[in-house]
Design a protein around this motif. Structure first.
Motif: not given
Length: 144
Positions: A37-48, A127-138
């Motif tokens: 199970l992965w927790k994914i954080l998506v951030r949209h970037v506006t004007n840096g 850059e317009v989008t940043q993403v970070e993923g972390a495995r959370y659990a089985a």
């Protein structure tokens, strides 16, 4: 309780899943990401400046296609198709062509089998989008 995928994220996932049918240059078994199970954080970037994260949960099956699993997000600018896909054991990189938008490039880089970061950069906008993923659990059930 898990948050459902936003329509924009789900549409992007469908588009990239369809484009992921292109031949890959490496065996899926050699990709260095753990199932679970992965927790994914998506951030949209506006004007840096990165906005508040959108949180998405995704259960990754063992042997899952890395392109459909970890490259299933795009900038929120419409229909996009992935080309020039390059894969290594700990990274994915690709070009994006989006209707009505400048060309873009994207990547995800794993610093461990349980964590990655990535971004989308568009010509003329940076850059317009940043993403970070972390495995959370089985994963515990098909509904994960």
């Amino acid at each position: 309780m898990m948050k459902r995928l936003s329509p924009r994220f789900a549409a992007a996932a469908c588009v990239l899943a369809m484009t992921a049918a292109a031949p890959l240059r490496a065996d899926p078994g050699d990709f260095g990401a753990m199932p679970g199970l992965w927790k994914i954080l998506v951030r949209h970037v506006t004007n840096g400046k990165a906005g508040a994260p959108e949180v998405h949960w995704h259960c990754v099956d063992e042997g899952a296609d890395p392109w459909a699993t970890f490259a299933a997000w795009t900038p929120a600018v419409g229909e996009c198709s992935a080309t020039d896909q390059q894969r290594r054991s700990t990274s994915l990189a690709w070009k994006l062509t989006c209707k009505g938008a400048s060309p873009a490039s994207a990547h995800v880089d794993f610093d461990s089998a349980k964590h990655y970061t990535g971004s989308v950069t568009m010509e003329g906008r940076g850059e317009v989008t940043q993403v970070e993923g972390a495995r959370y659990a089985a994963c515990t059930s098909p509904q994960d």
